[in-house]
Design an enzyme around this catalytic site. Structure first.
Site, short mmCIF file in Angstrom:
data_model
loop_
_atom_site.label_atom_id
_atom_site.label_comp_id
_atom_site.label_asym_id
_atom_site.label_seq_id
_atom_site.Cartn_x
_atom_site.Cartn_y
_atom_site.Cartn_z
N SER A 1 -10.32 0.74 3.60
CA SER A 1 -9.52 0.52 4.81
C SER A 1 -8.75 1.78 5.16
CB SER A 1 -8.53 -0.62 4.60
OG SER A 1 -9.25 -1.82 4.45
N ARG B 1 0.81 -1.23 0.00
CA ARG B 1 0.00 0.00 0.00
C ARG B 1 0.84 1.29 0.00
NH1 ARG B 1 -2.42 -3.52 -1.14
NH2 ARG B 1 -4.38 -4.32 -0.35
N GLU C 1 -3.49 4.18 5.76
CA GLU C 1 -3.44 3.90 4.32
C GLU C 1 -3.97 5.14 3.59
OE1 GLU C 1 -4.96 -0.04 3.43
OE2 GLU C 1 -5.73 0.70 1.52
C1 LIG Z 1 -15.25 1.34 -0.85
C2 LIG Z 1 -13.76 1.40 -1.02
C3 LIG Z 1 -13.02 0.23 -1.10
C4 LIG Z 1 -11.63 0.28 -1.27
N1 LIG Z 1 -10.93 -0.87 -1.38
C5 LIG Z 1 -9.62 -0.84 -1.59
C6 LIG Z 1 -8.87 -2.05 -1.75
O1 LIG Z 1 -9.39 -3.15 -1.70
N2 LIG Z 1 -7.54 -1.95 -1.96
C7 LIG Z 1 -6.89 -0.76 -2.03
O2 LIG Z 1 -5.67 -0.75 -2.25
N3 LIG Z 1 -7.57 0.40 -1.87
C8 LIG Z 1 -8.89 0.39 -1.66
N4 LIG Z 1 -9.59 1.56 -1.49
C9 LIG Z 1 -8.86 2.82 -1.44
C10 LIG Z 1 -8.67 3.54 -2.79
O3 LIG Z 1 -9.69 3.19 -3.70
C11 LIG Z 1 -7.31 3.23 -3.41
O4 LIG Z 1 -6.26 3.61 -2.55
C12 LIG Z 1 -7.13 3.95 -4.75
O5 LIG Z 1 -5.95 3.46 -5.35
C13 LIG Z 1 -7.03 5.46 -4.62
O6 LIG Z 1 -7.09 5.97 -5.93
P1 LIG Z 1 -7.72 7.40 -6.25
O7 LIG Z 1 -7.57 7.62 -7.71
O8 LIG Z 1 -9.09 7.51 -5.71
O9 LIG Z 1 -6.72 8.33 -5.48
P2 LIG Z 1 -7.04 9.57 -4.52
O10 LIG Z 1 -7.78 9.10 -3.34
O11 LIG Z 1 -7.64 10.68 -5.29
O12 LIG Z 1 -5.58 9.94 -4.10
C14 LIG Z 1 -4.82 9.08 -3.27
C15 LIG Z 1 -3.35 9.51 -3.34
O13 LIG Z 1 -2.83 9.21 -4.62
C16 LIG Z 1 -2.28 10.38 -5.19
N5 LIG Z 1 -2.45 10.36 -6.64
C17 LIG Z 1 -3.60 10.15 -7.32
N6 LIG Z 1 -3.38 10.20 -8.64
C18 LIG Z 1 -2.05 10.46 -8.78
C19 LIG Z 1 -1.20 10.65 -9.90
N7 LIG Z 1 -1.67 10.60 -11.15
N8 LIG Z 1 0.11 10.91 -9.69
C20 LIG Z 1 0.61 10.99 -8.42
N9 LIG Z 1 -0.15 10.81 -7.32
C21 LIG Z 1 -1.46 10.56 -7.51
C22 LIG Z 1 -3.04 11.53 -4.54
O14 LIG Z 1 -2.34 12.75 -4.63
C23 LIG Z 1 -3.18 11.01 -3.12
O15 LIG Z 1 -1.99 11.25 -2.41
C24 LIG Z 1 -10.98 1.53 -1.33
C25 LIG Z 1 -11.74 2.72 -1.25
C26 LIG Z 1 -13.11 2.67 -1.10
C27 LIG Z 1 -13.89 3.94 -1.05
#
Ligand SMILES: Cc1cc2nc3c(=O)[nH]c(=O)nc-3n(C[C@H](O)[C@H](O)[C@H](O)COP(=O)(O)OP(=O)(O)OC[C@H]3O[C@@H](n4cnc5c(N)ncnc54)[C@H](O)[C@@H]3O)c2cc1C
Length: 298
Positions: free
Chosen positions: A204, A155, A274
């Site tokens: 999480s 993660r 996380e």
């Molecule tokens: C219902 C639910 C279930 C989930 N289940 C899981 C799971 O099973 N496993 C898991 O790993 N995660 C899970 N997550 C968490 C989340 O979906 C992941 O961490 C996901 O990868 C975040 O992506 P995002 O695009 O929404 O990033 P954001 O939440 O928008 O950003 C997260 C971080 O990534 C950075 N970021 C985003 N895009 C870029 C880019 N292009 N370049 C550099 N940095 C960037 C942001 O600046 C920030 O620091 C879950 C979330 C929810 C709501």
């Protein structure tokens, strides 16, 4: 390019909390992104972000247009290299790969983020993590970093400070697709049965410590159902904090802080969040003592 001023994160983030982003810019290409000059934050799909109720200063970008593309290169024996724009949603990517008969990223099924967010977080599930398929990432200035050059761990994407991912290449395959789909279906059913997916959350909140589960430790601290305002530590899965309707970012943060302190007090474990926390907070709440903040672009 489209620009929004004082745009509340609560309209975009999965928790439905968080104050205004001073300047949110939707960019459609690398050229537009470069033309912006200074970028302070990247918003993926907001599924793992927490911003204070007071909001976030500076320029935040969201990737759209050609930064959501997908290209496939076919190799011998069914191997495929996929080059994907970082703004593409995992769900859209998986649906498109499915239609094209290509598999390998089943570990992203049910993860509601973008490809950039998945790489930045090294997202994954019981089916694996994105680092297992990642070949390279491309940055804003065209820099290409191979998987081995990233300090990826559980993660944690290990991107260099300030690195904005505009694209990523993955090693995928036309073999074993049906089998992977079956594993994904089972996995999604299990999640539905065990996670509070009917209420806004960010999944999480803490990473699982080696050999244990953050949810088990929070439950053992007696915190299932603990609430601050309209935010609660989920009764169903204690590593989820849910918004029961009208919660503030402060409510969510108080749940995070309480879970962290109580687990330390009862189990001696210093949980690592996380979730990525941005902006300025009441120092009594954030940062957590002795725990770095993985969420800053630097
Ligand atoms: C219902 C639910 C279930 C989930 N289940 C899981 C799971 O099973 N496993 C898991 O790993 N995660 C899970 N997550 C968490 C989340 O979906 C992941 O961490 C996901 O990868 C975040 O992506 P995002 O695009 O929404 O990033 P954001 O939440 O928008 O950003 C997260 C971080 O990534 C950075 N970021 C985003 N895009 C870029 C880019 N292009 N370049 C550099 N940095 C960037 C942001 O600046 C920030 O620091 C879950 C979330 C929810 C709501």
């Amino acid at each position: 390019m489209r620009e929004f001023l004082e745009e509340p994160l609560s309209r975009h983030g999965y928790w439905r909390v968080g104050g205004p982003l001073e300047r949110l810019v939707l960019v459609e290409s690398t050229a537009e992104l470069r033309a912006l000059g200074r970028v302070d934050h990247v918003l993926g799909n907001g599924s793992n972000l927490l911003v204070p109720d007071e909001g976030l200063r500076g320029t935040t970008v969201r990737l759209a247009g050609e930064l959501r593309g997908l290209d496939l290169e076919e190799h011998a024996d069914g191997a495929v290299t996929a080059t994907v724009g970082a703004g593409l949603l995992n769900a859209v990517l998986l649906a498109r790969l499915d239609r094209l008969g290509v598999g390998g990223l089943g570990c992203l099924a049910g993860v509601p983020g973008t490809v950039g967010g998945a790489v930045a977080m090294n997202a994954g599930t019981a089916l694996g993590e994105v680092s297992e398929r990642l070949l390279a990432v491309t940055g804003l200035d065209g820099t290409r970093l191979g998987r081995a050059e990233l300090a990826m761990e559980y993660r944690h994407g290990g991107l260099p400070e300030g690195f904005i991912v505009v694209g990523a290449a993955f090693a995928l395959s036309r073999n074993g697709v049906r089998e992977e789909q079956a594993r994904v279906a089972l996995h999604l059913a299990r999640r539905k049965a065990t996670q509070p997916l009917d209420l806004p959350s960010c999944g999480s909140v803490f990473r699982n410590p080696a050999g244990d589960h953050a949810g088990r430790l929070i439950e053992a601290a007696g915190l299932k159902g603990w609430s601050s305002g309209a935010a609660s530590i989920s009764e169903r899965h204690a590593n989820f904090i849910v918004n029961r309707g009208g919660a503030t970012a402060g409510d969510v943060m108080r749940c995070i802080r309480t879970a962290w302190e109580q687990v330390l007090a009862t189990s001696g474990v210093r949980l690592i969040p996380e979730v990525h926390v941005l902006g300025r907070w009441d120092p009594q709440l954030w940062p957590l003592p002795g725990v770095g903040n993985a969420g800053t672009l630097g």
